[in-house]
Design a protein around this motif. Structure first.
Motif, short mmCIF file in Angstrom:
data_model
loop_
_atom_site.label_atom_id
_atom_site.label_comp_id
_atom_site.label_asym_id
_atom_site.label_seq_id
_atom_site.Cartn_x
_atom_site.Cartn_y
_atom_site.Cartn_z
N ALA A 1 38.06 21.09 43.98
CA ALA A 1 37.07 20.86 45.06
C ALA A 1 35.65 21.01 44.51
O ALA A 1 34.75 20.26 44.88
N ALA A 2 35.48 21.97 43.60
CA ALA A 2 34.16 22.19 43.01
C ALA A 2 33.76 21.02 42.10
O ALA A 2 32.60 20.61 42.08
N LEU A 3 34.73 20.48 41.37
CA LEU A 3 34.43 19.41 40.42
C LEU A 3 34.19 18.06 41.10
O LEU A 3 33.47 17.22 40.56
N LYS A 4 34.77 17.86 42.27
CA LYS A 4 34.69 16.56 42.95
C LYS A 4 33.24 16.10 43.10
O LYS A 4 32.41 16.76 43.75
N GLU B 1 39.99 17.16 31.55
CA GLU B 1 40.93 16.21 32.16
C GLU B 1 40.65 16.05 33.65
O GLU B 1 40.67 14.94 34.19
N GLU B 2 40.39 17.16 34.33
CA GLU B 2 40.08 17.12 35.76
C GLU B 2 38.74 16.40 36.00
O GLU B 2 38.59 15.66 36.98
N MET B 3 37.79 16.64 35.12
CA MET B 3 36.49 15.95 35.25
C MET B 3 36.66 14.44 35.12
O MET B 3 35.99 13.67 35.82
N LYS B 4 37.54 14.02 34.23
CA LYS B 4 37.78 12.58 34.02
C LYS B 4 38.18 11.91 35.33
O LYS B 4 37.78 10.79 35.63
N GLU B 5 38.94 12.64 36.14
CA GLU B 5 39.42 12.10 37.41
C GLU B 5 38.40 12.30 38.54
O GLU B 5 38.19 11.42 39.37
N ALA C 1 29.90 13.22 34.98
CA ALA C 1 29.21 14.52 34.92
C ALA C 1 29.06 15.00 33.48
O ALA C 1 29.89 14.72 32.62
N TRP C 2 27.99 15.74 33.25
CA TRP C 2 27.79 16.40 31.96
C TRP C 2 28.45 17.77 32.00
O TRP C 2 28.33 18.52 32.98
N LEU C 3 29.17 18.10 30.92
CA LEU C 3 29.74 19.44 30.76
C LEU C 3 28.79 20.26 29.89
O LEU C 3 28.53 19.91 28.73
N ILE C 4 28.24 21.32 30.46
CA ILE C 4 27.34 22.21 29.72
C ILE C 4 28.11 23.51 29.50
O ILE C 4 28.32 24.29 30.43
N ASN C 5 28.56 23.72 28.27
CA ASN C 5 29.44 24.86 27.99
C ASN C 5 28.70 26.04 27.37
O ASN C 5 28.09 25.91 26.31
N THR D 1 39.36 14.94 23.21
CA THR D 1 39.20 14.25 24.50
C THR D 1 38.31 13.03 24.28
O THR D 1 37.67 12.89 23.23
N ASN D 2 38.25 12.18 25.30
CA ASN D 2 37.34 11.03 25.25
C ASN D 2 36.04 11.30 25.99
O ASN D 2 35.22 10.41 26.17
N HIS D 3 35.86 12.55 26.44
CA HIS D 3 34.67 12.90 27.23
C HIS D 3 33.55 13.27 26.25
O HIS D 3 33.57 14.33 25.64
#
Length: 447
Positions: free
Chosen positions: A76-79, A134-138, A143-147, A163-165
């Motif tokens: 829900a947060a990633l959507k 994987e969840e972000m892909k869907e 979105a940018w992932l800032i780790n 990954t392909n991200h």
């Protein structure tokens, strides 16, 4: 009117979160966040509620219209999120204590991101990061992932490689801490200082230091020779540098270089702490207890100064500055972890590096360094080999690969000692390392 931004923070119950909130408040005019989702696991429920309520008070006091959501539902947060920040710890601080104490019981440095501790933090963290991607892909493919989750370099390496991200940036507060420290040493405003960083996460060097565009590296190296001047972060002991060594090195070392250039000093100090039951994990546990007691106070609505003792000082500056620069296509220069693409000639083209980059809406563009100086090249390449092999072990759950990663780390004295530590740590962290304990692998682990 354009829609406001949605940001999801995985590990939202972290004691670092108020740093992030402070950054979002300070930069609200350039970063119009509409929704901030703080995500955590059920085991972190109490902390998430305490931090979440504190965050809401900070935002209310600041008078900015950011809606804070607290949830255990990561999807829900990633959507439709625009940015995803990660700052979690698999196994919580108990796992960190094991990462430190088990190697020390074998006479080897135990530390969160270096040596055996860094390996095991990577083995636990990388599978979860890859799940999130994987969840972000869907759910939020753009979105940018800032780790910010450690070991940030190894985690970035794994995302780039498995990954392909490609919209991933690893972040560390160490370079910004060095910049702040150098500005303090020179008694000037930080805005006048620029350092050209190159290397890897927790293995990064300041190759050049500029004050108002003029090189002051020699002066800074001279000042750093004074032991009182070289503690840039709170969470790494400082033993000072020999002036002759610094002059010959010709680059600004980061605090974590103490583990490699002053291994014996660091080990003896850690062993002393170990005997007294005060490894860094225990210190952080106590500090976190105190912080969460402060956060509970319904009257508290600004970040407490005690948070800087946690080791995450300037996180908000680093994280929010980065997000704003991507969103606003600022083309300013910041040190981050990103894909090399030839910027450092001695590191594989497709590997993660930590370096000064121009930050654009397409992401970081590393500033070309060419070859690293001979003095630092070998150590950087050895740590990159360790990160690569460790990431492979995390993904495959292969025991032999994990032992290879353990042994090629310069803080581990031999394959036999490495094997003893590996076996003990695999057992201690079994709950969080399912990839090593599937039925077909059980015999290999016990062999």
């Amino acid at each position: 009117m354009s829609k406001g931004l949605k940001i999801a923070t995985i590990g939202g119950g972290s004691s670092y979160t108020p740093e992030l909130i402070e950054g979002f408040i300070k930069r609200y005019d350039e970063l119009p966040i509409e929704e901030l989702w703080l995500v955590d696991i059920e085991a972190g429920k109490e902390k998430l509620e305490i931090v979440g309520n504190f965050a809401k008070r900070m935002i209310e006091k600041a008078g900015v219209p950011i809606k804070v959501h607290l949830t255990f539902d990561r999807k829900a947060a990633l959507k439709d999120a625009d940015f995803v920040t990660t700052q979690f710890r698999v196994g919580l601080l108990d796992a960190r204590a094991k990462d430190e104490r088990i190697p020390l019981s074998h006479g080897v440095l135990g530390q969160e991101t270096n040596g055996p501790g860094g390996l095991f933090k990577g083995l636990r963290t990388i599978p979860i990061i890859l799940e999130i991607v994987e969840e972000m892909k869907e759910l939020c493919p753009d979105a940018w992932l800032i780790n910010f989750t450690n070991p940030a370099g190894m985690v970035t390496e794994a995302v780039l490689r498995y990954t392909n991200h490609k919209k991933v940036v690893g972040l560390c507060n160490v370079p910004i801490g060095i910049e702040m420290g150098v500005a303090e040493l020179l008694d000037v405003d930080k805005s006048r200082i620029r350092i050209d960083f190159a290397g890897l996460n927790h293995m990064v060097y300041g190759m050049e230091v500029y004050l108002d565009g003029v090189s002051v590296k020699e002066k800074v190296l001279e000042l750093l020779a004074d032991p009182e001047n070289s503690a840039f972060v709170k969470n790494v002991q400082n033993h000072g540098w020999e002036p002759e060594f610094l002059r010959a090195l010709g680059a600004i070392p980061c605090p974590y270089h103490n583990y490699y250039y002053k291994t014996d000093d660091m080990l003896q100090a850690e062993l002393e702490n170990f005997k007294q039951g005060t490894t860094r994990a225990e210190v952080v546990m106590k500090l976190e207890e105190e912080l969460f007691e402060l956060y509970k106070d319904p009257e508290l609505d600004i970040k407490p100064p005690q948070l800087e003792e946690r080791g995450g000082a300037y996180y908000s500056d680093a994280a929010v500055r980065l997000i704003s620069s991507i969103y606003n296509d600022k083309h300013d220069i910041q040190p981050v972890n990103t894909v090399n693409h030839g910027a450092i000639a001695d590191i594989p083209y497709d590997s993660a590096i930590e370096a000064s980059c121009v930050i654009t809406k397409e992401g970081p563009k590393p500033i070309v360094n060419g070859e690293l100086p001979v003095a630092v090249k070998g150590l950087v390449q050895q740590i990159k080999s360790f990160e690569r092999v460790a990431a492979e072990a995390a993904v495959t759950g292969n025991y032999d690969t994990a032992l290879l990663a353990m042994t090629i780390n310069p803080l581990v004295p031999s394959d036999s000692v490495g094997k003893e530590i590996l076996d003990e740590m695999l057992e201690a962290h079994k709950e969080h390392l399912p990839q090593f304990f599937s039925e077909e692998k059980t015999e290999t682990v016990k062999a």
